[in-house]
Design a protein around this motif. Structure first.
Motif, PDB file in Angstrom:
ATOM      1  N   MET A   1      60.410  55.582   9.709  1.00  0.00           N
ATOM      2  CA  MET A   1      59.012  55.883   9.915  1.00  0.00           C
ATOM      3  C   MET A   1      58.793  57.356   9.620  1.00  0.00           C
ATOM      4  SD  MET A   1      56.975  55.842  13.506  1.00  0.00           S
ATOM      5  CE  MET A   1      55.806  54.550  13.346  1.00  0.00           C
ATOM      6  N   LYS A   2      57.856  57.634   8.750  1.00  0.00           N
ATOM      7  CA  LYS A   2      57.509  59.008   8.436  1.00  0.00           C
ATOM      8  C   LYS A   2      56.277  59.401   9.226  1.00  0.00           C
ATOM      9  CE  LYS A   2      59.476  59.466   3.915  1.00  0.00           C
ATOM     10  NZ  LYS A   2      59.332  60.154   2.655  1.00  0.00           N
ATOM     11  N   LEU A   3      56.331  60.581   9.834  1.00  0.00           N
ATOM     12  CA  LEU A   3      55.206  61.077  10.619  1.00  0.00           C
ATOM     13  C   LEU A   3      54.639  62.326   9.962  1.00  0.00           C
ATOM     14  CD1 LEU A   3      56.643  60.815  14.239  1.00  0.00           C
ATOM     15  CD2 LEU A   3      55.206  59.184  13.049  1.00  0.00           C
ATOM     16  N   THR A   4      53.329  62.453  10.006  1.00  0.00           N
ATOM     17  CA  THR A   4      52.697  63.679   9.545  1.00  0.00           C
ATOM     18  C   THR A   4      52.840  64.730  10.641  1.00  0.00           C
ATOM     19  OG1 THR A   4      50.535  63.132  10.451  1.00  0.00           O
ATOM     20  CG2 THR A   4      51.012  62.353   8.211  1.00  0.00           C
ATOM     21  N   PHE A   5      52.531  65.965  10.284  1.00  0.00           N
ATOM     22  CA  PHE A   5      52.636  67.037  11.275  1.00  0.00           C
ATOM     23  C   PHE A   5      51.657  66.811  12.427  1.00  0.00           C
ATOM     24  CE2 PHE A   5      51.971  71.377  12.851  1.00  0.00           C
ATOM     25  CZ  PHE A   5      53.274  71.669  13.198  1.00  0.00           C
ATOM     26  N   ASP A   6      50.457  66.315  12.121  1.00  0.00           N
ATOM     27  CA  ASP A   6      49.475  66.035  13.178  1.00  0.00           C
ATOM     28  C   ASP A   6      49.956  64.924  14.106  1.00  0.00           C
ATOM     29  OD1 ASP A   6      47.681  67.989  12.362  1.00  0.00           O
ATOM     30  OD2 ASP A   6      46.660  66.629  10.970  1.00  0.00           O
TER      31      ASP A   6
END
Length: 107
Positions: free
Chosen positions: A1-6
């Motif tokens: 799972m890739k998460l954005t900085f936000d």
């Protein structure tokens, strides 16, 4: 799972090592949020956590602690950058070399 900085910031602020409690908290945050862009971000993140829940439940607690430590390091580096910017002795002239300076290998 890739998460954005936000999304990492949301997880750092409102997350919990228990995935179900994290989802519940984020739904409550979304219910209290008045900003439509932030509300959309929170709802999208909760949906992302729900869609990945079958595979995520096994390693979510490890991901949570890893992201917490990553965000704490980021906050420390941000504070260090602010301290450097406020330092009056810091600047480009700090790295200038004079022609009179001799380099030596003295240990």
């Amino acid at each position: 799972m890739k998460l954005t900085f936000d999304e990492k910031k949301l997880l750092y602020a409102y997350g919990n090592p228990d995935l179900a409690l994290t989802r519940k908290r984020l739904y409550e945050v979304a219910g209290l949020t008045v900003d439509p862009d932030l509300n959309r971000l929170v709802f999208d993140f909760v949906r992302k956590l729900e869609n990945e829940s079958l595979h995520l439940e096994r390693w979510y607690d490890q991901m949570f602690y890893f992201i917490r430590s990553e965000m704490e390091c980021y906050a420390g580096m941000e504070k260090l950058a602010q301290d450097i910017e406020r330092d009056e002795d810091w600047g480009p002239e700090m790295f200038e070399e004079n022609e009179d300076d001799e380099l030596s290998d003295d240990v």
